[in-house]
Design a protein around this motif. Structure first.
Motif, PDB file in Angstrom:
ATOM      1  N   ASP A   1     -47.809  -5.706 -96.014  1.00 18.80           N
ATOM      2  CA  ASP A   1     -47.624  -6.023 -94.592  1.00 18.80           C
ATOM      3  C   ASP A   1     -46.144  -6.183 -94.238  1.00 18.80           C
ATOM      4  OD1 ASP A   1     -48.115  -8.585 -96.198  1.00 18.80           O
ATOM      5  OD2 ASP A   1     -47.250  -9.379 -94.348  1.00 18.80           O
TER       6      ASP A   1
ATOM      7  N   GLU B   1     -44.778  -2.820 -93.503  1.00 20.39           N
ATOM      8  CA  GLU B   1     -45.212  -2.410 -92.168  1.00 20.39           C
ATOM      9  C   GLU B   1     -44.383  -3.106 -91.094  1.00 20.39           C
ATOM     10  OE1 GLU B   1     -49.319  -3.395 -92.078  1.00 20.39           O
ATOM     11  OE2 GLU B   1     -49.874  -2.039 -93.720  1.00 20.39           O
ATOM     12  N   THR B   2     -44.091  -4.376 -91.306  1.00 24.12           N
ATOM     13  CA  THR B   2     -43.300  -5.130 -90.335  1.00 24.12           C
ATOM     14  C   THR B   2     -41.882  -4.571 -90.248  1.00 24.12           C
ATOM     15  OG1 THR B   2     -44.585  -7.144 -90.695  1.00 24.12           O
ATOM     16  CG2 THR B   2     -42.389  -7.414 -89.757  1.00 24.12           C
TER      17      THR B   2
ATOM     18  N   LYS C   1     -40.858  -1.590 -90.952  1.00 23.72           N
ATOM     19  CA  LYS C   1     -40.901  -0.266 -90.332  1.00 23.72           C
ATOM     20  C   LYS C   1     -41.092  -0.374 -88.824  1.00 23.72           C
ATOM     21  CE  LYS C   1     -43.177   4.237 -90.776  1.00 23.72           C
ATOM     22  NZ  LYS C   1     -44.239   5.020 -91.469  1.00 23.72           N
TER      23      LYS C   1
END
Length: 410
Positions: free
Chosen positions: A227, A230-231, A233
């Motif tokens: 996660d 993802e954050t 990015k």
């Protein structure tokens, strides 16, 4: 009224009519108690009111029972019988049972719900997981338990406020921000090296650094979950790589901290909402720090003589209230402990005026129960107004091995 209340009211009516007709003397008769007989042949309900009234009426319990039954002509009663030393067994008409079932079905999810008593305020604080990553199944257990408790209390007529305490201050948030920074560098080609677990003596084992590693090492206390990638990015695409690279590292990490926190909180709220768990209030730990409530609380305890200095640190006299040892609230470097923040937060709760407060914690926080209650007692608050319920985390196994639930390890 439910059937027991109807029956109790009918017995009271029969008792009063018996007194009015002269069958029983006036006096202070005992409260009517109903029980369900152990066997169906003894009726639907039973009472020992005749036996309990013998001393007041100065009559034989069976005679009292017979007299009461003679005044019971109710359309819901099939018959009443005297049993044993003076019990009265009641047999209800089947229509009454069916009507009750119909009433339950017609009421739906409102059956049994009591009117709101606005003054009976209760605050229930639960979940309150650090906003550094997705919730896992262990948090789900606390969410289900807390939400069910809130719903039950509300159905019972209590005025309940549900609260999520956001731990958005402290090292864990800083570690999250640094982790996003390292993942941001990884997105641009850097090689990250993850340190292995420490040795049993606490030392870090030697390990090879790959040639060309641009960022080394990944923080030992960093958050390794996907996660975080993802954050990093999402923020990079939203803010732009050029803009972020033009910033100095400190400013960029500060941006990652704020933006990452917003995203994590939004994900937490979305996950809980999908689980049908909502909160009336989201309380930010930052507000406690910004209002300097930790300092004010410690100073108030000091003024009350409940805090003393030792080895450069400030200690709470928690042993005065049943703790096994006194606890540090301000370290010798001037930094408040987690306990100090918890004390300020719970003082804030008490000052909001709830009649009762319920905290639902993980079992690993059991040691804090006595400490927080000790601090509240030191302030002069009633520690019994705070109830702490402990939930053990679930244990998950994969291929026969225990799988640790951890946001930090991903």
């Amino acid at each position: 009224m439910d059937m027991k209340e109807i029956l109790k009211s009918g017995i009271e009516q029969a008792l009063q009519e018996t007194i009015n007709s002269g069958g029983l003397p006036a006096g202070e008769y005992p409260e009517i108690v109903l029980e369900v007989p152990p066997q169906k042949e003894f009726g639907d309900f039973s009472t020992n009111i005749a036996m309990q009234s013998a001393r007041v009426a100065r009559q034989n319990p069976r005679a009292i029972a017979e007299t009461l039954i003679s005044h019971m002509d109710f359309d819901w009663l099939e018959r009443a019988e005297v049993a044993g030393a003076g019990f009265i067994n009641f047999f209800l008409k089947s229509d009454m049972v069916y009507d009750t079932l119909k009433a339950i079905l017609n009421a739906g999810d409102q059956y049994g719900v009591q009117p709101l008593r606005a003054r009976d305020t209760i605050q229930v604080e639960y979940v309150s997981a650090n906003p550094t990553g997705p919730l896992h199944v262990g948090h789900g257990r606390g969410a289900a338990y807390g939400s069910a408790l809130v719903n039950l209390l509300r159905a019972a007529g209590y005025n309940v406020q549900s609260e999520y305490y956001i731990n958005d201050a402290g090292n864990q948030i800083d570690n999250m921000a640094i982790s996003i920074e390292y993942r941001f560098q990884e997105l641009q080609g850097a090689t990250l090296v993850f340190p292995p677990k420490r040795n049993e003596d606490g030392s870090m084992p030697e390990f090879d650094i790959p040639e060309g590693a641009l960022v080394f090492p990944f923080p030992e206390n960093g958050y390794r979950g996907p996660d975080i990638i993802e954050t990093a990015k999402a923020i990079a695409e939203r803010e732009g790589f050029d803009k972020l690279n033009a910033m100095n590292e400190a400013d960029r990490v500060a941006l990652f901290k704020e933006e990452g926190l917003k995203e994590k909180l939004a994900r937490l709220e979305e996950t809980l909402s999908n689980f049908r768990v909502t909160f009336d209030n989201w309380f930010s730990e930052r507000t406690v720090h910004e209002a300097d409530e930790i300092h004010h609380s410690v100073e108030a305890l000091k003024a009350l003589g409940k805090v003393y200095e030792k080895d450069g640190a400030l200690w709470l006299k928690s042993t005065d209230y049943g703790d096994d040892k006194d606890r540090v609230v301000i370290r010798d470097n001037g930094v408040p402990t987690y306990l100090a923040a918890d004390i300020a937060y719970h003082r804030n709760k008490y000052d909001r005026g709830f009649k009762e407060m319920i905290d639902i914690w993980g079992a690993d926080h059991h040691g804090y129960v006595c400490r927080v209650k000790a601090a509240m007692a030191a302030f002069g608050y009633d520690p019994d107004k705070l109830t702490v319920l402990l939930l053990q985390m679930v244990a998950l196994f994969r291929d026969g091995q225990l799988v640790k639930l951890s946001k930090r390890s991903g």
